[in-house]
Design a protein around this motif. Sequence first.
Motif, PDB file in Angstrom:
ATOM      1  N   GLY A 109       3.602  -0.576  -0.811  1.00  0.00           N
ATOM      2  CA  GLY A 109       3.965  -1.880  -0.287  1.00  0.00           C
ATOM      3  C   GLY A 109       5.408  -2.243  -0.538  1.00  0.00           C
ATOM      4  O   GLY A 109       5.985  -3.067   0.183  1.00  0.00           O
ATOM      5  N   THR A 110       6.041  -1.649  -1.537  1.00  0.00           N
ATOM      6  CA  THR A 110       7.452  -1.903  -1.828  1.00  0.00           C
ATOM      7  C   THR A 110       8.366  -0.820  -1.286  1.00  0.00           C
ATOM      8  O   THR A 110       9.587  -0.942  -1.385  1.00  0.00           O
ATOM      9  N   LEU A 465     -11.168  -2.985 -17.510  1.00  0.00           N
ATOM     10  CA  LEU A 465      -9.981  -3.637 -18.053  1.00  0.00           C
ATOM     11  C   LEU A 465      -8.980  -2.612 -18.573  1.00  0.00           C
ATOM     12  O   LEU A 465      -9.340  -1.493 -18.936  1.00  0.00           O
ATOM     13  N   GLY A 466      -7.694  -3.022 -18.603  1.00  0.00           N
ATOM     14  CA  GLY A 466      -6.651  -2.193 -19.174  1.00  0.00           C
ATOM     15  C   GLY A 466      -6.170  -1.072 -18.278  1.00  0.00           C
ATOM     16  O   GLY A 466      -5.704  -0.047 -18.779  1.00  0.00           O
ATOM     17  N   THR A 467      -6.277  -1.246 -16.966  1.00  0.00           N
ATOM     18  CA  THR A 467      -5.824  -0.212 -16.033  1.00  0.00           C
ATOM     19  C   THR A 467      -4.672  -0.755 -15.192  1.00  0.00           C
ATOM     20  O   THR A 467      -4.553  -1.968 -14.975  1.00  0.00           O
ATOM     21  N   THR A 468      -3.843   0.163 -14.699  1.00  0.00           N
ATOM     22  CA  THR A 468      -2.729  -0.242 -13.842  1.00  0.00           C
ATOM     23  C   THR A 468      -3.128  -0.300 -12.381  1.00  0.00           C
ATOM     24  O   THR A 468      -2.362  -0.768 -11.545  1.00  0.00           O
ATOM     25  N   THR A 469      -4.307   0.187 -12.062  1.00  0.00           N
ATOM     26  CA  THR A 469      -4.822   0.136 -10.692  1.00  0.00           C
ATOM     27  C   THR A 469      -6.141  -0.624 -10.697  1.00  0.00           C
ATOM     28  O   THR A 469      -6.869  -0.606 -11.695  1.00  0.00           O
ATOM     29  N   ARG A 483      -9.242   0.100  -2.690  1.00  0.00           N
ATOM     30  CA  ARG A 483      -8.668  -0.992  -3.481  1.00  0.00           C
ATOM     31  C   ARG A 483      -7.229  -0.683  -3.880  1.00  0.00           C
ATOM     32  O   ARG A 483      -6.381  -1.578  -3.903  1.00  0.00           O
ATOM     33  N   ILE A 484      -6.939   0.567  -4.198  1.00  0.00           N
ATOM     34  CA  ILE A 484      -5.560   0.939  -4.524  1.00  0.00           C
ATOM     35  C   ILE A 484      -4.656   0.746  -3.318  1.00  0.00           C
ATOM     36  O   ILE A 484      -3.525   0.267  -3.435  1.00  0.00           O
ATOM     37  N   ALA A 485      -5.158   1.094  -2.130  1.00  0.00           N
ATOM     38  CA  ALA A 485      -4.325   1.048  -0.928  1.00  0.00           C
ATOM     39  C   ALA A 485      -4.146  -0.367  -0.401  1.00  0.00           C
ATOM     40  O   ALA A 485      -3.055  -0.711   0.085  1.00  0.00           O
ATOM     41  N   PHE A 486      -5.168  -1.218  -0.499  1.00  0.00           N
ATOM     42  CA  PHE A 486      -5.108  -2.493   0.206  1.00  0.00           C
ATOM     43  C   PHE A 486      -5.324  -3.721  -0.669  1.00  0.00           C
ATOM     44  O   PHE A 486      -5.067  -4.835  -0.215  1.00  0.00           O
ATOM     45  N   GLN A 487      -5.794  -3.561  -1.895  1.00  0.00           N
ATOM     46  CA  GLN A 487      -6.028  -4.730  -2.735  1.00  0.00           C
ATOM     47  C   GLN A 487      -5.117  -4.776  -3.944  1.00  0.00           C
ATOM     48  O   GLN A 487      -5.049  -5.777  -4.615  1.00  0.00           O
ATOM     49  N   ASP A 488      -4.429  -3.706  -4.236  1.00  0.00           N
ATOM     50  CA  ASP A 488      -3.491  -3.709  -5.351  1.00  0.00           C
ATOM     51  C   ASP A 488      -2.270  -4.533  -4.986  1.00  0.00           C
ATOM     52  O   ASP A 488      -1.869  -4.593  -3.821  1.00  0.00           O
ATOM     53  N   SER A 489      -1.644  -5.155  -5.970  1.00  0.00           N
ATOM     54  CA  SER A 489      -0.452  -5.955  -5.698  1.00  0.00           C
ATOM     55  C   SER A 489       0.684  -5.108  -5.168  1.00  0.00           C
ATOM     56  O   SER A 489       1.541  -5.576  -4.429  1.00  0.00           O
ATOM     57  N   GLN A 491       0.092  -2.183  -3.439  1.00  0.00           N
ATOM     58  CA  GLN A 491      -0.390  -1.437  -2.281  1.00  0.00           C
ATOM     59  C   GLN A 491       0.161  -0.011  -2.299  1.00  0.00           C
ATOM     60  O   GLN A 491       0.933   0.399  -1.455  1.00  0.00           O
ATOM     61  N   ASN A 492      -0.316   0.754  -3.259  1.00  0.00           N
ATOM     62  CA  ASN A 492       0.191   2.107  -3.467  1.00  0.00           C
ATOM     63  C   ASN A 492      -0.526   3.066  -2.523  1.00  0.00           C
ATOM     64  O   ASN A 492      -1.507   3.716  -2.887  1.00  0.00           O
ATOM     65  N   PHE A 493      -0.034   3.162  -1.290  1.00  0.00           N
ATOM     66  CA  PHE A 493      -0.659   4.010  -0.292  1.00  0.00           C
ATOM     67  C   PHE A 493      -0.554   5.486  -0.666  1.00  0.00           C
ATOM     68  O   PHE A 493      -1.458   6.272  -0.370  1.00  0.00           O
TER      69      PHE A 493
END
Length: 522
Positions: A109-110, A465-469, A483-489, A491-493
């Motif tokens: 996403g960035t 808890l305690g995860t970066t993803t 969730r990693i692709a579309f719900q993470d802040s 968006q780590n595709f």
Amino acid sequence: MPAANPPAELPTPVMSKTLSFPRMPTALRWGIWSLCNAFALYLVIALYAQGQTAFALFGLVVCAIASFVFVSRRAYAHRYIFPSVAGMLIFVIFPLLYTVGIGFTNFSGTNLLSFEQAQRYHLRQTYLAGERYGFSLHRDGDGQLRMRVDKGAQGVWVSAPLEGEPLEAEPLGMAPLAEAGDIGEALPLREVIKLRGGLEQWVMRSRQGELLRLFGLREVAAVQPLYRLQEDGSLLNSQTGERLTADHDIGYYVDGQGQRVSPGFTVYAGWSNFARVLTDPQIRSPFLQIFVWTVCFAALTVLFTLTVGLVLASLLQWEMVRGKAFYRVMLILPYAVPGFISILVFKGLFNQNFGEINLMLDALFGIRPDWFSNPTLARSMILVVNTWLGYPYMLLLCMGLLQAIPRDLYEASAMDGATPLDNLLKITLPLLIKPLAPLLIATFAFNFNNFVLITLLTRGGPDILGTTTPAGTTDLLVSYTYRIAFQDSGQNFALAAAIATLIFIVVGAMAWLNLKLSRVKV
């Protein structure tokens, strides 16, 4: 001796009439082929012009293969199967290869833009270098757009017509209102909003040499480019004199202190995403936990559904049971109800506060289990619901296969004093397991990627808890990837694509095993 009878004349064979269809004229056939290729080439060029090089190259390859198949005599037989092959290439192979390719980048996403797009974004940034003036947009008698700028004490000025392509190197001239003539009525604000994208590209130069650009929806201002491109590829800040340098290792422009300046751009990252899955503790731990749960979920679902389906199918084969047709309909009924409806119904039944299941447990035993908050209970609930959804399929399979087992085997075992358990273990299961094996593997592969059940029932929760993803105790690998692709802040595709590649390897191995087990020897 009587004369021999002359041989009977053979009947004249009647030639069967075959239907013949008129062939398309050669000129018309080649004309259609040329039009199709011209249209395909236009689409390829359009994709390439939009910067979609991979899509353009893939389209060119598919079109080239299609032209060869439909023109070459040697490939004549392949033209009938080519549409299905082309569909597989377009909708299966290419998305798969594209996903794998994303896994080797930092696409997120960035870091959505290409390097050229990120550079253009920085070069378009401006800063206020002078006064701001109100403006209005007018359409004169010739239908041309012109901007009227009120500069206060300096008078009212009107721009030259906004026609052609806006060129920053050739700003529009401005003239006093008295010299501009009739410029028509001012357009309403909604029209200005519609034309804003084009208006932002225009630059006007006053007679005092001041450059004016659009600054909001009601004002123009003397603005200057914030960054200027230098010969070494760096960007020089016109206000502060600071230099931005492109770092192609992380995909960002960085300042003198090494701070990243958004937006980022996409770069090749090698095996870093795959390495993160296996080496980063905050990703590896939830990934392994979810992987183990995914395998257990798929395996237990196959075991439970097969057990329930086989037991019910065996009961329906029992001669003492009356009303078998009614029982068959009732037991197969869950298979006829859309799955998402059943899942939502169970979600309501398991509601911790108002669900019927907790109300009954509270009335009987005084307990209210936290089905959606406790990881063990949440997983148990998922297995119960999925067993309900999957047992009718196994029931149908087992009913058909049980009828194919000779009854003589059971009669002979009864004469030998065998028990029902002996019949199950030594006759029924050995004869069922071989034809069922490919179907059980297919069921395992389907439940390995059972995204709908997890998303509608628990959405992966309760969270780990305690995860970066974003990861949950009931997530499967497919929902974890989503969730990693579309719900993470962030968006780590790219990370999601790397995990999807690993999922493909696992499911592909199961598909290969399925083909090996279902191979028929001639």
